[in-house]
Design a protein around this motif. Structure first.
Motif, PDB file in Angstrom:
ATOM      1  N   PRO A 288     -10.735   6.174 -11.972  1.00 22.39           N
ATOM      2  CA  PRO A 288      -9.992   6.745 -11.911  1.00 22.39           C
ATOM      3  C   PRO A 288      -9.071   5.588 -12.045  1.00 22.39           C
ATOM      4  CG  PRO A 288     -10.088   5.918  -9.565  1.00 22.39           C
ATOM      5  CD  PRO A 288     -11.285   5.960 -10.585  1.00 22.39           C
ATOM      6  N   ARG A 289      -7.044   6.864 -12.549  1.00 25.28           N
ATOM      7  CA  ARG A 289      -5.761   5.729 -12.599  1.00 25.28           C
ATOM      8  C   ARG A 289      -4.951   7.154 -12.280  1.00 25.28           C
ATOM      9  NH1 ARG A 289      -6.703   5.483 -17.750  1.00 25.28           N
ATOM     10  NH2 ARG A 289      -5.456   6.139 -19.609  1.00 25.28           N
ATOM     11  N   ILE A 290      -4.075   6.140 -11.272  1.00 28.08           N
ATOM     12  CA  ILE A 290      -3.309   7.380 -10.943  1.00 28.08           C
ATOM     13  C   ILE A 290      -1.864   6.546 -11.924  1.00 28.08           C
ATOM     14  CG2 ILE A 290      -1.227   7.647  -9.460  1.00 28.08           C
ATOM     15  CD1 ILE A 290      -4.615   7.966  -7.486  1.00 28.08           C
TER      16      ILE A 290
ATOM     17  N   ASN B 126      -0.878   0.173  -6.924  1.00 27.41           N
ATOM     18  CA  ASN B 126      -1.510   0.091  -6.094  1.00 27.41           C
ATOM     19  C   ASN B 126      -1.243  -1.429  -5.674  1.00 27.41           C
ATOM     20  OD1 ASN B 126      -3.817   0.326  -4.246  1.00 27.41           O
ATOM     21  ND2 ASN B 126      -4.863   0.451  -5.364  1.00 27.41           N
ATOM     22  N   VAL B 127       0.155  -1.699  -4.446  1.00 28.59           N
ATOM     23  CA  VAL B 127       0.025  -2.888  -4.246  1.00 28.59           C
ATOM     24  C   VAL B 127      -1.413  -3.605  -3.424  1.00 28.59           C
ATOM     25  CG1 VAL B 127       2.458  -2.436  -5.263  1.00 28.59           C
ATOM     26  CG2 VAL B 127       1.334  -1.876  -2.492  1.00 28.59           C
ATOM     27  N   MET B 128      -1.940  -2.516  -3.035  1.00 27.44           N
ATOM     28  CA  MET B 128      -3.073  -2.502  -2.911  1.00 27.44           C
ATOM     29  C   MET B 128      -4.229  -3.557  -3.248  1.00 27.44           C
ATOM     30  SD  MET B 128      -2.346  -0.134   0.602  1.00 27.44           S
ATOM     31  CE  MET B 128      -1.242   0.602   1.045  1.00 27.44           C
ATOM     32  N   GLY B 129      -4.104  -2.823  -4.803  1.00 26.64           N
ATOM     33  CA  GLY B 129      -5.204  -3.399  -4.751  1.00 26.64           C
ATOM     34  C   GLY B 129      -5.631  -4.379  -5.949  1.00 26.64           C
ATOM     35  N   ASN B 130      -6.221  -4.574  -6.843  1.00 27.64           N
ATOM     36  CA  ASN B 130      -6.875  -6.035  -7.429  1.00 27.64           C
ATOM     37  C   ASN B 130      -5.221  -5.769  -8.367  1.00 27.64           C
ATOM     38  OD1 ASN B 130      -7.506  -7.585  -9.904  1.00 27.64           O
ATOM     39  ND2 ASN B 130      -9.647  -6.495  -9.109  1.00 27.64           N
ATOM     40  N   PRO B 131      -4.240  -6.181  -8.613  1.00 30.05           N
ATOM     41  CA  PRO B 131      -3.489  -6.754 -10.120  1.00 30.05           C
ATOM     42  C   PRO B 131      -3.483  -6.892 -10.579  1.00 30.05           C
ATOM     43  CG  PRO B 131      -3.895  -8.583  -8.184  1.00 30.05           C
ATOM     44  CD  PRO B 131      -4.967  -7.893  -7.915  1.00 30.05           C
TER      45      PRO B 131
ATOM     46  N   TYR C 131      -5.601   1.735 -10.429  1.00 29.61           N
ATOM     47  CA  TYR C 131      -6.521   2.354  -9.893  1.00 29.61           C
ATOM     48  C   TYR C 131      -6.414   2.580  -8.434  1.00 29.61           C
ATOM     49  CZ  TYR C 131     -11.938   1.684  -8.541  1.00 29.61           C
ATOM     50  OH  TYR C 131     -12.550   2.128  -8.216  1.00 29.61           O
ATOM     51  N   TYR C 132      -6.904   3.349  -8.222  1.00 32.48           N
ATOM     52  CA  TYR C 132      -6.680   3.962  -6.474  1.00 32.48           C
ATOM     53  C   TYR C 132      -8.606   4.290  -6.381  1.00 32.48           C
ATOM     54  CZ  TYR C 132      -1.582   3.945  -7.036  1.00 32.48           C
ATOM     55  OH  TYR C 132      -0.789   3.464  -7.565  1.00 32.48           O
ATOM     56  N   SER C 133      -8.362   3.229  -4.480  1.00 29.35           N
ATOM     57  CA  SER C 133     -10.473   3.643  -4.782  1.00 29.35           C
ATOM     58  C   SER C 133     -10.174   4.071  -3.002  1.00 29.35           C
ATOM     59  CB  SER C 133     -11.029   2.308  -4.491  1.00 29.35           C
ATOM     60  OG  SER C 133     -10.619   1.665  -3.865  1.00 29.35           O
ATOM     61  N   GLU C 134      -8.788   4.367  -2.795  1.00 29.40           N
ATOM     62  CA  GLU C 134      -9.246   4.825  -1.007  1.00 29.40           C
ATOM     63  C   GLU C 134      -7.573   5.499  -1.153  1.00 29.40           C
ATOM     64  OE1 GLU C 134      -8.705   1.538   1.275  1.00 29.40           O
ATOM     65  OE2 GLU C 134     -10.714   1.291   0.672  1.00 29.40           O
ATOM     66  N   LEU C 135      -7.538   6.972   0.343  1.00 24.52           N
ATOM     67  CA  LEU C 135      -6.412   7.274  -0.081  1.00 24.52           C
ATOM     68  C   LEU C 135      -5.680   6.482   0.777  1.00 24.52           C
ATOM     69  CD1 LEU C 135      -7.977  10.739   1.613  1.00 24.52           C
ATOM     70  CD2 LEU C 135      -7.327  10.124  -1.336  1.00 24.52           C
ATOM     71  N   THR C 136      -5.367   6.039   1.418  1.00 27.75           N
ATOM     72  CA  THR C 136      -4.301   5.215   1.579  1.00 27.75           C
ATOM     73  C   THR C 136      -3.807   4.386   1.282  1.00 27.75           C
ATOM     74  OG1 THR C 136      -5.879   4.373   3.681  1.00 27.75           O
ATOM     75  CG2 THR C 136      -3.542   3.198   3.471  1.00 27.75           C
ATOM     76  N   GLN C 137      -4.044   3.682  -0.472  1.00 25.15           N
ATOM     77  CA  GLN C 137      -3.456   3.300  -0.892  1.00 25.15           C
ATOM     78  C   GLN C 137      -3.012   4.203  -2.366  1.00 25.15           C
ATOM     79  OE1 GLN C 137      -7.016   1.911  -3.485  1.00 25.15           O
ATOM     80  NE2 GLN C 137      -7.220   0.298  -1.821  1.00 25.15           N
ATOM     81  N   VAL C 138      -3.771   5.349  -2.141  1.00 26.21           N
ATOM     82  CA  VAL C 138      -2.763   6.896  -2.509  1.00 26.21           C
ATOM     83  C   VAL C 138      -1.265   7.108  -2.253  1.00 26.21           C
ATOM     84  CG1 VAL C 138      -2.752   8.862  -3.562  1.00 26.21           C
ATOM     85  CG2 VAL C 138      -4.688   7.602  -4.246  1.00 26.21           C
ATOM     86  N   LYS C 139      -1.567   6.987  -0.944  1.00 28.03           N
ATOM     87  CA  LYS C 139      -0.019   7.673  -0.055  1.00 28.03           C
ATOM     88  C   LYS C 139       0.688   6.585  -0.158  1.00 28.03           C
ATOM     89  CE  LYS C 139      -2.400   7.425   4.062  1.00 28.03           C
ATOM     90  NZ  LYS C 139      -2.412   8.092   5.569  1.00 28.03           N
ATOM     91  N   SER C 140       0.719   5.669   0.346  1.00 24.78           N
ATOM     92  CA  SER C 140       1.490   4.245   0.223  1.00 24.78           C
ATOM     93  C   SER C 140       2.135   4.893  -1.678  1.00 24.78           C
ATOM     94  CB  SER C 140      -0.014   3.378   0.137  1.00 24.78           C
ATOM     95  OG  SER C 140       1.682   1.554  -0.109  1.00 24.78           O
TER      96      SER C 140
END
Length: 166
Positions: free
Chosen positions: A115-117, A132-137, A142-151
């Protein structure tokens, strides 16, 4: 006694069938408490006309394992999922799947993975800076966790709707 047990069993079966039907209706939803737009024409209309809110575009596929995991997280009903529901009130929430996936390089800024947002401004322009600054650059959207989406949703609101209280 037999009649009472029979009635209880029948009512339980009816309740399970009703619950199963309700779950089947929502099985494709990334949280049915969120007002999702799910058709490409609706999305294209939104982009062309603009809106009073920014847009969060979630591109997914029904067969995708990572999409199913993210959907399960959206539907958990825990505090993170409820927080997403609250943040979603400040966005046009769009989930385009399968054949409704939008085409064009603007919708695949660093690849067509799922998925991508993506976040769009009120005038319908994709904001590549919100990722997604918390994910793979290598896979910034790509978001795999709600914490990433919320941020990302919070950063999008601060950038695209600075007067919004959340």
């Amino acid at each position: 006694m037999k009649v009472t047990l029979g009635c209880i069993a029948l009512l339980s079966l009816v309740g399970l069938l009703t619950l199963d039907g309700a779950l089947a209706q929502d099985e494709d939803m990334f949280n049915s408490n969120i007002d999702w737009q799910t058709s490409l024409p609706e999305f294209e209309d939104l982009v062309s006309k603009g809106s009073d809110k920014p847009t969060m575009l979630l591109v997914s596929k029904k067969w995708c394992g990572a999409c199913k995991q993210l959907k399960a997280a959206f539907n958990r009903g825990n505090s993170e999922a409820r927080e997403i529901e609250d943040l979603a009130k400040h966005f046009n929430m769009v989930n385009l799947r399968d054949s409704d996936e939008p085409h064009g390089p603007q919708y695949t800024p660093d690849g067509g993975y799922i998925p991508r947002i993506l976040f769009l401004s009120k005038d319908g322009k994709i904001q590549n800076s919100i990722s997604n600054v918390m994910g793979n650059p290598k896979y910034k959207y790509y978001y795999s966790e709600l914490t990433q989406v919320k941020s990302a949703m919070r950063r999008a609101l601060r950038s695209l709707a600075p007067d919004t209280e959340f």
